[in-house]
Design an enzyme around this catalytic site. Structure first.
Site, PDB file in Angstrom:
ATOM      1  N   GLU A  14     -22.888   9.782  28.076  1.00 40.58           N
ATOM      2  CA  GLU A  14     -21.677   9.902  27.256  1.00 40.58           C
ATOM      3  C   GLU A  14     -20.383   9.826  28.065  1.00 40.58           C
ATOM      4  O   GLU A  14     -19.308   9.630  27.486  1.00 40.58           O
ATOM      5  CB  GLU A  14     -21.716  11.199  26.454  1.00 40.58           C
ATOM      6  CG  GLU A  14     -22.803  11.205  25.389  1.00 40.58           C
ATOM      7  CD  GLU A  14     -22.825  12.486  24.575  1.00 40.58           C
ATOM      8  OE1 GLU A  14     -23.149  12.414  23.373  1.00 40.58           O
ATOM      9  OE2 GLU A  14     -22.507  13.569  25.137  1.00 40.58           O
ATOM     10  N   TYR A  20     -28.799 -15.511  12.927  1.00 39.44           N
ATOM     11  CA  TYR A  20     -27.572 -15.233  13.670  1.00 39.44           C
ATOM     12  C   TYR A  20     -27.185 -16.442  14.517  1.00 39.44           C
ATOM     13  O   TYR A  20     -28.049 -17.058  15.158  1.00 39.44           O
ATOM     14  CB  TYR A  20     -27.749 -14.025  14.599  1.00 39.44           C
ATOM     15  CG  TYR A  20     -27.993 -12.713  13.884  1.00 39.44           C
ATOM     16  CD1 TYR A  20     -27.796 -12.576  12.517  1.00 39.44           C
ATOM     17  CD2 TYR A  20     -28.433 -11.599  14.584  1.00 39.44           C
ATOM     18  CE1 TYR A  20     -28.025 -11.375  11.866  1.00 39.44           C
ATOM     19  CE2 TYR A  20     -28.660 -10.383  13.949  1.00 39.44           C
ATOM     20  CZ  TYR A  20     -28.461 -10.284  12.580  1.00 39.44           C
ATOM     21  OH  TYR A  20     -28.689  -9.097  11.938  1.00 39.44           O
TER      22      TYR A  20
END
Length: 444
Positions: A418, A343
């Site tokens: 969440e 990467y």
């Protein structure tokens, strides 16, 4: 209903060059309202994906779910991109630039420990071995956020000046079906090689990553170098096997290996300019020998090389190789050194980052901070290498917790608050619309 040509002309005149404050405020209000309205669906999708995680290059169920929802929105959808990826195109009613938004879909070979009703019980195959699988890095959240973003932007199609491309990427964590060898590609790099950024070619690309240890709903960003490059280091020290009671009859690769590990520490501490960016050379595995009284023929080691600058990266590779080979030579051994570039460093375009900072502040209600350099790597870097890119972090640790004690990404206890996900939707949707409106006169 499509706008008439006269209405389009009037709106384009309004948008040319820089969007009016009224236009941005109206669009942002719609984004905020729709993001909140879609929150139940957002959470349902995230929990569904979380309960059914899939490893890199095996995201078939996830890709089918993504494609099904995107097609239901009426978008142009391409599947089987870079094996299991999905790309969708939203063409606004008005001419303008193109932006790309990216989410990754794959999970990790980790066993979940959280007692959640939607906790993963999934198994998968990682390099021919059965493993537990978990979304321990939050890619389930990324996918759900981008699906809700696509839903909102589709609803704005009639006033959207330009095109939005959605990249749902496989294998960000790497492939689960083969060991990288420098020849095969996967994930974002493979998507780029297959031409996803050519037709249509985006003018900018945006990405988001949920992050532990950052308060839920807070956004952290950094201009310039943000995440490290990641390169595999593989070493084989070749000696000469002999009886451990007569080491002079052979060449001890274990001793040479130990000297190699110590010597590698000087590559960063004595040979690398760290005044601009840090670097890391770490050995993670050592394997050699079969019995206590036998000096083995060889020792295998593996590790990682991390940096934030392309020039430093190449110098590190040369210095690491020279250090290993010369230490082996000094002990009468031979070293085979393999460095596999995986990467690139993730570099946020400074000008784009500065322009989009007001957008981040709006999305997070001014709860925006500067991010430190991250030692992890991200293949979003391959998208950002093609066009100006911005990659930000969204905090997901409950605010009543000690941030320093939060289970990090890739940990079995990784947990997503969440309540932060709706902030992610506001972020991705407003990055797209603010960029399009601000550059409405630049596209075709």
């Amino acid at each position: 209903m499509q706008l008439t040509r006269i209405a389009q002309s009037v709106l384009l005149t309004l948008l040319a060059g820089t969007a009016s404050a009224a236009t941005l405020d109206s669009t942002r209000e719609q984004i905020a309202t729709q993001a909140k309205a879609l929150e139940p669906q957002l959470l349902e999708t995230r929990r569904d994906i979380h309960a059914h995680p899939e490893l890199g290059n095996t995201e078939k169920r996830t890709a089918e779910l993504v494609a099904r929802q995107l097609k239901a929105m009426g978008l142009e959808v391409k599947t089987n991109v870079a094996r299991t990826g999905v790309v969708a195109i939203l063409k606004g009613a008005l001419p303008g630039p193109t932006v790309a938004l990216r989410a990754d879909m794959d999970a990790l070979p980790v066993k979940e420990v959280a007692d959640l009703p939607f906790a993963s019980k999934a198994k998968g195959t990682y390099l021919d071995k059965e493993v537990d699988v978990m979304h321990a890095c939050g890619h389930d959240a990324h996918t759900a956020i981008l699906l809700s973003t696509a839903k909102i932007l589709t609803g704005l199609r009639d006033t959207l000046p330009g095109t939005v491309v959605f990249y749902f990427q496989p294998a960000e964590e790497g492939p689960s079906d083969f060991i990288p060898d420098g020849k095969n590609t996967w994930g974002a790099k493979m998507m780029v090689q297959e031409g996803v950024m050519k037709s249509p070619k985006p003018d900018a690309v945006f990405g988001l990553h949920v992050w532990a240890g950052v308060p839920a709903g807070q956004i952290a960003y950094r201009p310039g170098a943000t995440l490290a490059s990641s390169d595999d280091l593989r070493i084989k020290i070749l000696g000469k096997q002999t009886h451990a009671g007569r080491p002079w009859d052979g060449i001890d690769p274990i001793t040479v290996g130990a000297q190699t590990i110590v010597g590698l520490q000087t590559v960063v501490s004595r040979r690398t300019d760290i005044s601009s960016y840090p670097s890391v050379v770490s050995i993670g595995t050592i394997n050699g020998g079969t019995r206590y009284n036998i000096i083995p023929e060889s020792v295998d080691m593996s590790g990682t090389i991390r940096s934030y600058d392309y020039g430093i990266r190449q110098k590190l590779h040369a210095d690491v190789r020279q250090t290993i080979e010369k230490i082996a030579e000094s002990g009468g051994a031979k070293a085979d050194v393999t460095i596999i570039e995986k990467y690139d460093p993730t570099i946020n375009n400074p000008a784009l980052t500065e322009k989009m900072l007001p957008t981040l502040k709006w999305a997070a209600k001014d709860d925006v901070v500067n991010a430190p350099l991250v030692g992890g790597a991200e293949d979003f870097s391959f998208f950002a290498k093609e066009v100006p890119g911005l990659f930000v972090f969204l905090g997901v640790t409950p605010r009543d917790q000690d941030m320093s004690k939060a289970a990090p990404n890739h940990n079995p206890g990784f947990f997503v608050d969440e309540s932060a996900l709706v902030v992610g939707v506001r972020t991705m949707a407003s990055l797209a619309t603010d960029y399009l409106y601000a550059n409405a006169g630049a596209g075709k």
